[in-house]
Every structure is written in structure tokens, then in C-alpha cells.
Motif scaffolding. Sequence first.
Motif, PDB file in Angstrom:
ATOM      1  N   PHE A 137       0.810  -1.216   0.000  1.00 25.99           N
ATOM      2  CA  PHE A 137       0.000   0.000   0.000  1.00 25.99           C
ATOM      3  C   PHE A 137       0.849   1.276   0.000  1.00 25.99           C
ATOM      4  N   GLY A 138       2.141   1.130  -0.244  1.00 31.10           N
ATOM      5  CA  GLY A 138       2.990   2.305  -0.411  1.00 31.10           C
ATOM      6  C   GLY A 138       3.765   2.734   0.809  1.00 31.10           C
ATOM      7  N   GLY A 139       3.820   1.921   1.863  1.00 31.33           N
ATOM      8  CA  GLY A 139       4.562   2.294   3.061  1.00 31.33           C
ATOM      9  C   GLY A 139       6.063   2.279   2.839  1.00 31.33           C
ATOM     10  N   LEU A 198      -0.445   2.856  10.178  1.00 31.25           N
ATOM     11  CA  LEU A 198      -1.486   2.687  11.192  1.00 31.25           C
ATOM     12  C   LEU A 198      -2.617   1.797  10.678  1.00 31.25           C
ATOM     13  N   ALA A 199      -3.006   1.997   9.424  1.00 31.53           N
ATOM     14  CA  ALA A 199      -4.108   1.215   8.859  1.00 31.53           C
ATOM     15  C   ALA A 199      -3.722  -0.246   8.652  1.00 31.53           C
ATOM     16  N   THR A 200      -2.493  -0.500   8.207  1.00 27.22           N
ATOM     17  CA  THR A 200      -2.086  -1.884   7.914  1.00 27.22           C
ATOM     18  C   THR A 200      -1.644  -2.642   9.160  1.00 27.22           C
ATOM     19  N   SER A 201      -1.467  -1.960  10.280  1.00 24.18           N
ATOM     20  CA  SER A 201      -1.024  -2.648  11.497  1.00 24.18           C
ATOM     21  C   SER A 201      -2.054  -3.635  12.027  1.00 24.18           C
ATOM     22  N   VAL A 202      -3.312  -3.502  11.600  1.00 25.40           N
ATOM     23  CA  VAL A 202      -4.376  -4.398  12.094  1.00 25.40           C
ATOM     24  C   VAL A 202      -4.889  -5.354  11.011  1.00 25.40           C
ATOM     25  N   LEU A 203      -4.258  -5.345   9.844  1.00 28.51           N
ATOM     26  CA  LEU A 203      -4.773  -6.171   8.747  1.00 28.51           C
ATOM     27  C   LEU A 203      -4.643  -7.667   9.020  1.00 28.51           C
ATOM     28  N   TYR A 204      -3.736  -8.059   9.896  1.00 27.56           N
ATOM     29  CA  TYR A 204      -3.582  -9.483  10.211  1.00 27.56           C
ATOM     30  C   TYR A 204      -4.822 -10.056  10.891  1.00 27.56           C
TER      31      TYR A 204
END
Length: 256
Positions: A137-139, A198-204
Motif C-alpha cells: 500500500f505504499g509504506g 497505522l491502517a495496515t497494522s491491524v490487517l492481520y
Amino acid sequence: MHSKEELKDITHFLLEYANRLMGSGVHTSRVVRNTHRIGQSLDVEVAVSVIQKNLIVNVRDPQSRESYNEMAATPALPISFDLNAELSALSWDAHDQRLSLDELRERYARAIARPKLHPLCVLLLAALANASFCALFGGDWTSRGIVFAATLVGFRLRQLMQARHINHYIVFIVSALAASLCASSALPAGTPTAEVALATSVLYLVPGVPLLNGVIDIVEGYVTTGVCRLIQALLLVLCIAIGLSMTLMLVRDGLL
């Protein structure tokens, strides 16, 4: 022709087999097909009914017309694609090789007794996967490292809570809160991809398999089961949103 006791033994095995598949993340039509396939190899007619968290298997001898049925609650098991593939292959082996019930039980027992991945290995792989999502996602590299560390904390906390059989909705809220808190606390000021981290930290935590299975079940005609799965998955998504929202409120109020 099968005796009543033989029908009972076949029903018991098929119910355990079908429940293992349902609990391990297989959509309903595949469970029904595999169970029917094994029933055909044993020369019996099989009917499978799924009622929310319960599964009913009816076995009938086509010659004597004797039948036996049994019901059991579907257990909540870890999703395992390897086990699902192996149990599906077992149904084809039963059909092609005409395996006896004893042979089926032996091979089934071997399949479910296979050693699982070590929890720490799963933890590391989940953190790497989540960091990869951040990159997708571009991080930047800073965000990827922070997401990796935040996932380690959140996922490990999830494992510990699940081992203590804490309600899974609470597990999801607390895990999402912990991961997002770690990510927001570790992000340096002015990080250009802070929102991505912050958004991808919870995708798991996103319940992808239940969501997909719910859609497949509805499309294939198992509407009740599909809707139940979708509702349960959406409740988990809501729990993730609650945990993330709590972090955002703390950040907004300047408490972090």
C-alpha cells in the motif's frame, strides 16, 4: 448390506470428518461433496445438513433402507489449508481405491495428528506478511519496520488470549488496540506514510476466510450458513474497527 452397528460407525466417522472440515475453514458445498464421496465409497447414501453451529449427518443403506443419523456442534478450529487439502484428497482416495472404514479412520487420524507450525513461527510469518501489506500500500521502510513490530506485539497478545480461551470478540478488540497503539507510538513525527502504517497494522486480524466462505455459501445455495458466517465475520471486522478507533481517539486527544 450394512448392519445397524456398521451404519452407526460410518455415521460417526463421517460426522467427525465433516465437522473437522467445517471447523477448519472449508465452505459448505465442499464439505458436502467430500462427505458424499466417502459415503459412495462405502456403499451408503449420505445426507448432510448444516444448522448454524451444528451439523447433522444421515446415513442410509440403499438395500435394507435402514438409516442412522447423528448431530454434533461444529468446533472452532484453527484454519489449516494443508489439512483441508489432505482431507479432501482422502475423500478422492476413498472413492478411487475403495478404502475400508478402518483404513479411512487410520489415514484420517494420521492427517489430524500431523505436527502444526510452531506458534512463534506463525507469529514471525504473520508479521512479515503484514509488513508486506504495508509495502504493497505504499509504506516506506520505516513504516514497514514499525508495522512488523506492531504485528509481533498484537499477534502474540492474540495467541496468549486465545490460549486462555478468552471471548474472541474481546481478543480482536484488544489485539487491534495493541497493534495500532504500538504503531502510532513508534511512528516518528512527519513520517510520510504514517496513515498507511497505522491502517495496515491491524490487517492481520481481518477474517478473510469466513468472509469468502460466507459469500461462496450464499452463491451456492447454502444461504442460512452463508449469512451466519458473514454476520460473524462482520462482527469481527467491527471489533477491529473499535480497537483502531480507540487508538485514533487517544491520538486525537493528545494522550499518545
